[in-house]
Scaffold this motif. Structure first.
Motif, PDB file in Angstrom:
ATOM      1  N   THR D  51       0.834  -1.194   0.000  1.00 36.26           N
ATOM      2  CA  THR D  51       0.000   0.000   0.000  1.00 36.26           C
ATOM      3  C   THR D  51       0.877   1.255   0.000  1.00 36.26           C
ATOM      4  N   VAL D  52       1.924   1.226   0.809  1.00 37.29           N
ATOM      5  CA  VAL D  52       2.850   2.357   0.815  1.00 37.29           C
ATOM      6  C   VAL D  52       3.553   2.456  -0.532  1.00 37.29           C
ATOM      7  N   ALA D  53       3.957   1.301  -1.058  1.00 37.37           N
ATOM      8  CA  ALA D  53       4.650   1.303  -2.350  1.00 37.37           C
ATOM      9  C   ALA D  53       3.769   1.919  -3.426  1.00 37.37           C
ATOM     10  N   LYS D  54       2.479   1.617  -3.361  1.00 34.73           N
ATOM     11  CA  LYS D  54       1.562   2.174  -4.353  1.00 34.73           C
ATOM     12  C   LYS D  54       1.497   3.694  -4.226  1.00 34.73           C
ATOM     13  N   ALA D  55       1.463   4.173  -3.006  1.00 38.13           N
ATOM     14  CA  ALA D  55       1.451   5.621  -2.773  1.00 38.13           C
ATOM     15  C   ALA D  55       2.732   6.248  -3.329  1.00 38.13           C
ATOM     16  N   TYR D  56       3.863   5.642  -3.015  1.00 39.16           N
ATOM     17  CA  TYR D  56       5.140   6.198  -3.477  1.00 39.16           C
ATOM     18  C   TYR D  56       5.226   6.203  -5.002  1.00 39.16           C
ATOM     19  N   SER D  57       4.751   5.111  -5.615  1.00 38.53           N
ATOM     20  CA  SER D  57       4.887   5.054  -7.075  1.00 38.53           C
ATOM     21  C   SER D  57       3.956   6.077  -7.724  1.00 38.53           C
ATOM     22  N   GLU D  58       2.824   6.348  -7.079  1.00 38.59           N
ATOM     23  CA  GLU D  58       1.937   7.383  -7.599  1.00 38.59           C
ATOM     24  C   GLU D  58       2.599   8.758  -7.486  1.00 38.59           C
ATOM     25  N   LEU D  59       3.227   9.013  -6.371  1.00 42.17           N
ATOM     26  CA  LEU D  59       3.929  10.288  -6.191  1.00 42.17           C
ATOM     27  C   LEU D  59       5.094  10.415  -7.166  1.00 42.17           C
ATOM     28  N   GLU D  60       5.728   9.301  -7.448  1.00 44.31           N
ATOM     29  CA  GLU D  60       6.841   9.358  -8.393  1.00 44.31           C
ATOM     30  C   GLU D  60       6.323   9.659  -9.793  1.00 44.31           C
ATOM     31  N   ARG D  61       5.189   9.039 -10.134  1.00 43.53           N
ATOM     32  CA  ARG D  61       4.584   9.285 -11.437  1.00 43.53           C
ATOM     33  C   ARG D  61       4.266  10.768 -11.586  1.00 43.53           C
ATOM     34  N   GLN D  62       3.888  11.403 -10.504  1.00 44.60           N
ATOM     35  CA  GLN D  62       3.576  12.835 -10.542  1.00 44.60           C
ATOM     36  C   GLN D  62       4.825  13.681 -10.375  1.00 44.60           C
ATOM     37  N   GLN D  63       5.963  13.033 -10.353  1.00 43.66           N
ATOM     38  CA  GLN D  63       7.256  13.713 -10.236  1.00 43.66           C
ATOM     39  C   GLN D  63       7.360  14.577  -9.002  1.00 43.66           C
ATOM     40  N   ILE D  64       6.752  14.121  -7.930  1.00 40.04           N
ATOM     41  CA  ILE D  64       6.850  14.848  -6.676  1.00 40.04           C
ATOM     42  C   ILE D  64       7.970  14.249  -5.836  1.00 40.04           C
ATOM     43  N   ILE D  65       8.134  12.950  -5.920  1.00 40.19           N
ATOM     44  CA  ILE D  65       9.268  12.308  -5.269  1.00 40.19           C
ATOM     45  C   ILE D  65      10.062  11.553  -6.321  1.00 40.19           C
ATOM     46  N   ILE D  68      15.847   6.509  -5.819  1.00 43.18           N
ATOM     47  CA  ILE D  68      17.213   6.185  -6.213  1.00 43.18           C
ATOM     48  C   ILE D  68      17.488   4.749  -5.792  1.00 43.18           C
ATOM     49  N   ARG D  69      17.844   3.952  -6.780  1.00 41.30           N
ATOM     50  CA  ARG D  69      17.939   2.516  -6.599  1.00 41.30           C
ATOM     51  C   ARG D  69      18.843   2.153  -5.437  1.00 41.30           C
ATOM     52  N   GLY D  70      18.333   1.306  -4.604  1.00 39.72           N
ATOM     53  CA  GLY D  70      19.132   0.806  -3.497  1.00 39.72           C
ATOM     54  C   GLY D  70      19.364   1.820  -2.393  1.00 39.72           C
ATOM     55  N   ARG D  71      18.907   3.046  -2.600  1.00 39.38           N
ATOM     56  CA  ARG D  71      19.126   4.063  -1.567  1.00 39.38           C
ATOM     57  C   ARG D  71      17.845   4.448  -0.862  1.00 39.38           C
ATOM     58  N   GLY D  72      16.839   4.713  -1.643  1.00 42.70           N
ATOM     59  CA  GLY D  72      15.585   5.110  -1.013  1.00 42.70           C
ATOM     60  C   GLY D  72      14.817   6.104  -1.855  1.00 42.70           C
ATOM     61  N   THR D  73      13.909   6.805  -1.203  1.00 49.84           N
ATOM     62  CA  THR D  73      12.987   7.693  -1.883  1.00 49.84           C
ATOM     63  C   THR D  73      13.148   9.100  -1.323  1.00 49.84           C
ATOM     64  N   PHE D  74      13.105  10.091  -2.201  1.00 46.62           N
ATOM     65  CA  PHE D  74      13.393  11.462  -1.792  1.00 46.62           C
ATOM     66  C   PHE D  74      12.410  12.445  -2.412  1.00 46.62           C
ATOM     67  N   ILE D  75      12.239  13.582  -1.732  1.00 46.77           N
ATOM     68  CA  ILE D  75      11.428  14.655  -2.297  1.00 46.77           C
ATOM     69  C   ILE D  75      12.169  15.241  -3.493  1.00 46.77           C
ATOM     70  N   GLY D  76      11.449  15.423  -4.593  1.00 42.83           N
ATOM     71  CA  GLY D  76      12.068  15.962  -5.799  1.00 42.83           C
ATOM     72  C   GLY D  76      11.983  17.470  -5.850  1.00 42.83           C
ATOM     73  N   LYS D  77      12.306  18.024  -7.006  1.00 46.61           N
ATOM     74  CA  LYS D  77      12.214  19.470  -7.196  1.00 46.61           C
ATOM     75  C   LYS D  77      10.752  19.879  -7.226  1.00 46.61           C
ATOM     76  N   ILE D  78      10.452  20.948  -6.521  1.00 43.83           N
ATOM     77  CA  ILE D  78       9.094  21.480  -6.587  1.00 43.83           C
ATOM     78  C   ILE D  78       9.020  22.450  -7.755  1.00 43.83           C
ATOM     79  N   SER D  79       8.296  22.013  -8.797  1.00 44.09           N
ATOM     80  CA  SER D  79       8.159  22.859  -9.992  1.00 44.09           C
ATOM     81  C   SER D  79       6.807  23.547  -9.939  1.00 44.09           C
ATOM     82  N   ASN D  80       6.792  24.831 -10.231  1.00 45.47           N
ATOM     83  CA  ASN D  80       5.501  25.511 -10.291  1.00 45.47           C
ATOM     84  C   ASN D  80       5.195  25.929 -11.722  1.00 45.47           C
ATOM     85  N   SER D  81       5.157  24.910 -12.572  1.00 49.47           N
ATOM     86  CA  SER D  81       4.871  25.162 -13.983  1.00 49.47           C
ATOM     87  C   SER D  81       3.387  24.966 -14.246  1.00 49.47           C
TER      88      SER D  81
END
Lengths: 125, 125, 125, 125
Positions: D51-65, D68-81
């Motif tokens: 369930t968490v993985a699904k949330a993370y992958s959705e956020l990644e799809r939206q380019q919010i997080i 990085i393989r083998g390291r973890g998940t991070f907040i990405g650049k906040i774009s206001n386009s």
DNA sequence: GTGGTCTAGACCACT
DNA sequence: GTGGTCTAGACCACG
């Protein structure tokens, strides 16, 4: 119509995605055609329903298929928009393959010839 | 000469493999040229030494580089054997990309044109 | 007067509920006005009668419409009670949307302006 | 920092998505900040890792997080386009809520006042 | 240790 | 019947 290889490195859900896309390009699947239900396709492929569901939801995200509640899943409108944008992005992906071939000394002409064959092969019904 | 993207889905070790191959094709790296040591390259790329070692061992498996004990790692002989065999196997890999493009309505001619450009681009120094 | 989107994620019965509410707010439907019969509306919308029945029973539960046996279904009294209670509960629902907009860097003023427009739009006949 | 309601109609994975977004807007999470690992967050929330993985992958799809393989998940650049584009699409979603309120006779001014409060509330740290 | 994928089976809302 | 969501637990590649 569908055949998956569970020994492949490629995820099963991606294999399903690509085979559905291939069937659309070949004309086997047309706009509004119904796809097999998640349960049916999963039993056809001897695969877990979740795996098929993941493939379908990925295709829906790409707006290639659409889901109608309680009814099923259908091929959506085939839009040929944003061509030139997609072209370069997609073709970047094949660079490693081409590099590999050139490393092995394959001539450009030979590569082009083969790609033309593949393109024909993709479209043929 | 090397640039890796740690956010990419593509494994880092594969990125290294491909960039070394690309450098060979472009002529930046020639037969018998030494490669940086695992430690050196790993610090150059800010990457785990294990990752570089994995890339090197993959290249060695493919007989593209060879390691000489106590001396280092070097580019091996560039062999252009098994062409036609390799050609079809490799090109199978790009089928999904071509299918994707046809799904988006891109013309065959346009695809071929772009692939020719990429081929030129790969070779140019 | 009614338009439903069977491809939407929103349940069809909810779409019907909301459109009837919208028609009341816009003044197209007034107290004691008759609603189409379940059968009639279901065929108008090309929708399963059960779906329309579910929408009507939901509206009845909310005391927005009322059914009189053998006569049909009618718009009930419009009560404007429990305002302040409802206000906060309802507005909680839009928090995610506002969060989304702020995440994209949209200014508060701009949001307020647009909401004012929507409010006008909802009331206009 | 995270609290989920398993009795809610809203999917758990969406609750996670929205709470992470809210934390970014509030400034609790900033660019390059690490998110808890899938396993860790899943045990924190007493929720299945998928369930968490699904949330993370959705956020990644939206380019919010980003992952990085083998390291973890991070907040990405906040774009206001693409502000103005998003604005109307997003605000469409709150129309039903506003209609509901008007049906109950709530004044426009009152609604606007409350939305201003919510906007303040979202940003406050 | 990390996330990605998959299985097996369950419950739910919707049509 | 349909797809959507979730749990429980497993294996894998990667770093």
């Amino acid at each position: 119509m569908f055949s998956i290889d569970i020994t492949s490195n490629q995820p099963i859900y991606e294999q399903i995605v690509q085979q559905i896309k291939a069937n659309i390009v070949k004309g086997y699947l047309k706009e509004n055609d119904p796809l097999p239900s998640v349960r049916k396709l999963s039993s056809m492929l001897s695969v877990n329903p979740n795996t098929v569901a993941k493939a379908y939801s990925e295709l829906e995200r790409q707006q290639i298929i659409l889901t109608i509640r309680g009814r099923g899943t259908f091929i959506g409108k085939i839009s040929n928009s944003k061509n030139s944008v997609a072209l370069n992005d997609e073709l970047e992906k094949i660079k490693p393959v081409l590099t590999e071939l050139k490393l092995k000394g394959v001539e450009d002409n030979l590569i082009i010839e083969e790609i033309k064959n593949i393109l024909k092969n993709i479209s043929e019904q």
